[in-house]
Motif scaffolding. Structure first.
Motif, PDB file in Angstrom:
ATOM      1  N   VAL A  91     -30.261 -62.378 -23.827  1.00  0.00           N
ATOM      2  CA  VAL A  91     -30.067 -63.102 -22.570  1.00  0.00           C
ATOM      3  C   VAL A  91     -29.033 -64.201 -22.799  1.00  0.00           C
ATOM      4  N   LEU A  92     -28.035 -64.282 -21.919  1.00  0.00           N
ATOM      5  CA  LEU A  92     -26.929 -65.229 -22.090  1.00  0.00           C
ATOM      6  C   LEU A  92     -26.679 -66.005 -20.815  1.00  0.00           C
ATOM      7  N   THR A  93     -26.442 -67.312 -20.964  1.00  0.00           N
ATOM      8  CA  THR A  93     -26.020 -68.135 -19.827  1.00  0.00           C
ATOM      9  C   THR A  93     -24.680 -68.787 -20.154  1.00  0.00           C
ATOM     10  N   LEU A  94     -23.790 -68.810 -19.166  1.00  0.00           N
ATOM     11  CA  LEU A  94     -22.471 -69.432 -19.300  1.00  0.00           C
ATOM     12  C   LEU A  94     -22.265 -70.359 -18.115  1.00  0.00           C
ATOM     13  N   GLY A  95     -21.923 -71.619 -18.378  1.00  0.00           N
ATOM     14  CA  GLY A  95     -21.720 -72.582 -17.306  1.00  0.00           C
ATOM     15  C   GLY A  95     -20.566 -73.522 -17.606  1.00  0.00           C
ATOM     16  N   GLN A  96     -20.169 -74.279 -16.606  1.00  0.00           N
ATOM     17  CA  GLN A  96     -19.084 -75.241 -16.734  1.00  0.00           C
ATOM     18  C   GLN A  96     -19.584 -76.561 -17.320  1.00  0.00           C
ATOM     19  N   TYR A  97     -18.899 -77.061 -18.344  1.00  0.00           N
ATOM     20  CA  TYR A  97     -19.216 -78.401 -18.849  1.00  0.00           C
ATOM     21  C   TYR A  97     -18.746 -79.438 -17.838  1.00  0.00           C
ATOM     22  N   LEU A  98     -19.621 -80.376 -17.511  1.00  0.00           N
ATOM     23  CA  LEU A  98     -19.293 -81.493 -16.632  1.00  0.00           C
ATOM     24  C   LEU A  98     -19.557 -82.788 -17.389  1.00  0.00           C
ATOM     25  N   ARG A  99     -18.601 -83.665 -17.408  1.00  0.00           N
ATOM     26  CA  ARG A  99     -18.690 -84.899 -18.191  1.00  0.00           C
ATOM     27  C   ARG A  99     -19.674 -85.882 -17.561  1.00  0.00           C
ATOM     28  N   PRO A 100     -20.732 -86.282 -18.294  1.00  0.00           N
ATOM     29  CA  PRO A 100     -21.722 -87.196 -17.714  1.00  0.00           C
ATOM     30  C   PRO A 100     -21.211 -88.622 -17.539  1.00  0.00           C
ATOM     31  N   THR A 101     -20.443 -89.122 -18.524  1.00  0.00           N
ATOM     32  CA  THR A 101     -19.904 -90.485 -18.480  1.00  0.00           C
ATOM     33  C   THR A 101     -18.541 -90.480 -19.166  1.00  0.00           C
ATOM     34  N   PRO A 102     -17.739 -91.515 -18.958  1.00  0.00           N
ATOM     35  CA  PRO A 102     -16.439 -91.597 -19.641  1.00  0.00           C
ATOM     36  C   PRO A 102     -16.549 -91.670 -21.159  1.00  0.00           C
ATOM     37  N   LYS A 103     -17.737 -91.946 -21.699  1.00  0.00           N
ATOM     38  CA  LYS A 103     -17.907 -92.012 -23.147  1.00  0.00           C
ATOM     39  C   LYS A 103     -18.203 -90.641 -23.759  1.00  0.00           C
ATOM     40  N   HIS A 104     -18.354 -89.641 -22.908  1.00  0.00           N
ATOM     41  CA  HIS A 104     -18.614 -88.290 -23.390  1.00  0.00           C
ATOM     42  C   HIS A 104     -17.320 -87.491 -23.476  1.00  0.00           C
ATOM     43  N   LEU A 105     -17.421 -86.294 -24.016  1.00  0.00           N
ATOM     44  CA  LEU A 105     -16.255 -85.449 -24.221  1.00  0.00           C
ATOM     45  C   LEU A 105     -15.535 -85.140 -22.912  1.00  0.00           C
ATOM     46  N   PRO A 106     -14.218 -85.024 -22.960  1.00  0.00           N
ATOM     47  CA  PRO A 106     -13.458 -84.727 -21.743  1.00  0.00           C
ATOM     48  C   PRO A 106     -13.632 -83.290 -21.279  1.00  0.00           C
ATOM     49  N   VAL A 107     -13.462 -83.085 -19.993  1.00  0.00           N
ATOM     50  CA  VAL A 107     -13.381 -81.732 -19.448  1.00  0.00           C
ATOM     51  C   VAL A 107     -11.927 -81.298 -19.594  1.00  0.00           C
ATOM     52  N   VAL A 108     -11.685 -80.354 -20.470  1.00  0.00           N
ATOM     53  CA  VAL A 108     -10.323 -79.893 -20.725  1.00  0.00           C
ATOM     54  C   VAL A 108      -9.864 -78.923 -19.648  1.00  0.00           C
ATOM     55  N   GLU A 109     -10.815 -78.148 -19.117  1.00  0.00           N
ATOM     56  CA  GLU A 109     -10.456 -77.138 -18.117  1.00  0.00           C
ATOM     57  C   GLU A 109     -11.648 -76.849 -17.213  1.00  0.00           C
ATOM     58  N   TYR A 110     -11.363 -76.648 -15.919  1.00  0.00           N
ATOM     59  CA  TYR A 110     -12.377 -76.155 -14.994  1.00  0.00           C
ATOM     60  C   TYR A 110     -12.171 -74.645 -14.846  1.00  0.00           C
ATOM     61  N   ILE A 111     -13.172 -73.905 -15.254  1.00  0.00           N
ATOM     62  CA  ILE A 111     -13.075 -72.451 -15.259  1.00  0.00           C
ATOM     63  C   ILE A 111     -13.338 -71.917 -13.852  1.00  0.00           C
ATOM     64  N   HIS A 112     -12.455 -71.054 -13.371  1.00  0.00           N
ATOM     65  CA  HIS A 112     -12.585 -70.501 -12.021  1.00  0.00           C
ATOM     66  C   HIS A 112     -13.790 -69.562 -11.945  1.00  0.00           C
ATOM     67  N   PRO A 113     -14.480 -69.530 -10.812  1.00  0.00           N
ATOM     68  CA  PRO A 113     -15.625 -68.612 -10.652  1.00  0.00           C
ATOM     69  C   PRO A 113     -15.294 -67.160 -10.974  1.00  0.00           C
ATOM     70  N   ASP A 114     -14.075 -66.726 -10.663  1.00  0.00           N
ATOM     71  CA  ASP A 114     -13.687 -65.342 -10.977  1.00  0.00           C
ATOM     72  C   ASP A 114     -13.697 -65.102 -12.485  1.00  0.00           C
ATOM     73  N   GLN A 115     -13.320 -66.124 -13.255  1.00  0.00           N
ATOM     74  CA  GLN A 115     -13.328 -65.986 -14.703  1.00  0.00           C
ATOM     75  C   GLN A 115     -14.756 -65.903 -15.230  1.00  0.00           C
ATOM     76  N   PHE A 116     -15.645 -66.701 -14.632  1.00  0.00           N
ATOM     77  CA  PHE A 116     -17.056 -66.617 -15.012  1.00  0.00           C
ATOM     78  C   PHE A 116     -17.610 -65.221 -14.723  1.00  0.00           C
ATOM     79  N   GLU A 117     -17.238 -64.645 -13.605  1.00  0.00           N
ATOM     80  CA  GLU A 117     -17.700 -63.307 -13.263  1.00  0.00           C
ATOM     81  C   GLU A 117     -17.155 -62.282 -14.254  1.00  0.00           C
TER      82      GLU A 117
END
Length: 333
Positions: A240-266
């Motif tokens: 069983v596998l889950t894949l999701g988008q990383y969202l930055r909780p605060t400016p002290k956390h890692l940056p979001v380098v890329e927002y993956i398009h829903p088509d790519q997730f599919e």
């Protein structure tokens, strides 16, 4: 250790602040949301939904579901992606398993997800607390599907065995990211160790558990690295596998380098299914326990767990006690 988040380990200028149109959070508009919130407050429970700032908490609570986080709300690790605070943990609450069990009864849950902060301050990493919680939930609600989302217990086999002896139906431990980025993203955790923990958990119960893992995308991973991680998980018997988008909780956390398009997730979902995963949830707002009840473990897993539990209780097992699928009348003619 700081309670404000980990120190930045990646170039902050990589961060993409502007969220795309497909990253949307639904606000509560269902009475069940407030009922769930009230119950959690009443029983003094902690949920990963709130502590990790899950974008789906409005939707899930509106459906009367929640992922319970045991062993406190303070983590001994400071992972670069996680909103759960890092601090010296409080002592374990001995009545917490009973409170979790009460919640499953009052919420009439058919599927529960139990997770925890990392407790490296404890010799067993909190494994016994997991065992007690699983046992308490099952006593109150014998028919419930129990999923655990666990830390790595520092790869202590005896601690992992405590959890598996309680016979969860689904064992979830997240890889979180690809091998190259693991040292940046996950505090103390190791890519190969996580794979080993997943494989050992299944072996400890002779394969009679569904194993599950997940990754966040958008941290700078490459396509070929994602596909390699899928292969690594399959090689360690994860289905069983889950894949999701990383969202930055605060400016002290890692940056979001890329927002993956829903088509790519599919596309990743279809690739994962073709590779051999039994169930895949893939999308921008997918998280480990999002719509967890959509997946049901294999029949042999359910039968084995039920059989072993009844045997350990000194009860004779009969066909009426097994979670066998209903046979439609049309199939008998």
């Amino acid at each position: 250790m700081s309670a404000c988040g980990p120190k930045m380990k990646m170039d902050p200028t990589l961060h993409r602040e502007q969220k795309p149109s497909w990253i949307k959070v639904r606000l509560p508009n269902n009475p069940a949301f407030w009922s769930t919130k009230s119950l959690i407050t009443d029983l003094k429970l902690v949920t990963v939904c709130e502590e990790a700032q899950c974008p789906n908490r409005w939707e899930c609570w509106g459906q009367g579901t929640a992922t319970f986080m045991i062993a406190g709300d303070k983590c001994t690790r400071a992972c670069g992606f996680c909103a759960v605070k890092t601090a010296k943990p409080d002592a374990l609450e001995s009545d917490e398993p009973a409170r979790i069990a009460e919640a499953t009864s009052r919420m009439n849950l058919k599927h529960i997800v139990i997770t925890a902060v990392a407790r490296d301050d404890l010799k067993d990493g909190g494994a016994e607390h997991f065992r007690e919680t699983i046992t308490a939930v099952r006593q109150v609600n014998p028919g419930i599907i129990i999923e655990v989302l666990v830390p790595d217990f520092n790869d202590r086999d005896w601690a992992l065995q405590l959890v598996m002896d309680a016979r969860p139906h689904i064992f979830n431990h997240n890889l979180e990211t690809v091998e190259r980025l693991t040292p940046l993203v996950r505090s103390r955790a190791k890519y190969q160790r996580s794979l080993t923990v997943l494989k050992k958990a299944k072996e400890m119960v002779d394969g009679h558990v569904a194993t599950k893992s997940g990754m966040m995308l958008g941290l700078g991973e490459r396509r070929e690295e994602i596909l390699t991680a899928m292969d690594d998980l399959l090689a360690h018997d994860v289905t069983v596998l889950t894949l999701g988008q990383y969202l930055r909780p605060t400016p002290k956390h890692l940056p979001v380098v890329e927002y993956i398009h829903p088509d790519q997730f599919e596309e990743y979902k279809q690739i994962a299914l073709e590779k051999g995963f039994r169930h895949v949830a893939s999308g921008p707002l997918v998280r480990s326990s999002y719509h967890a009840a959509d997946f049901r473990p294999e029949l042999d897993v359910l039968q084995s767990i039920e059989s072993d539990l009844r045997a350990s209780s000194g009860l004779e097992l009969g066909p009426e006690h097994l979670a066998l699928p209903e046979i439609k009348p049309s199939l008998l003619s």
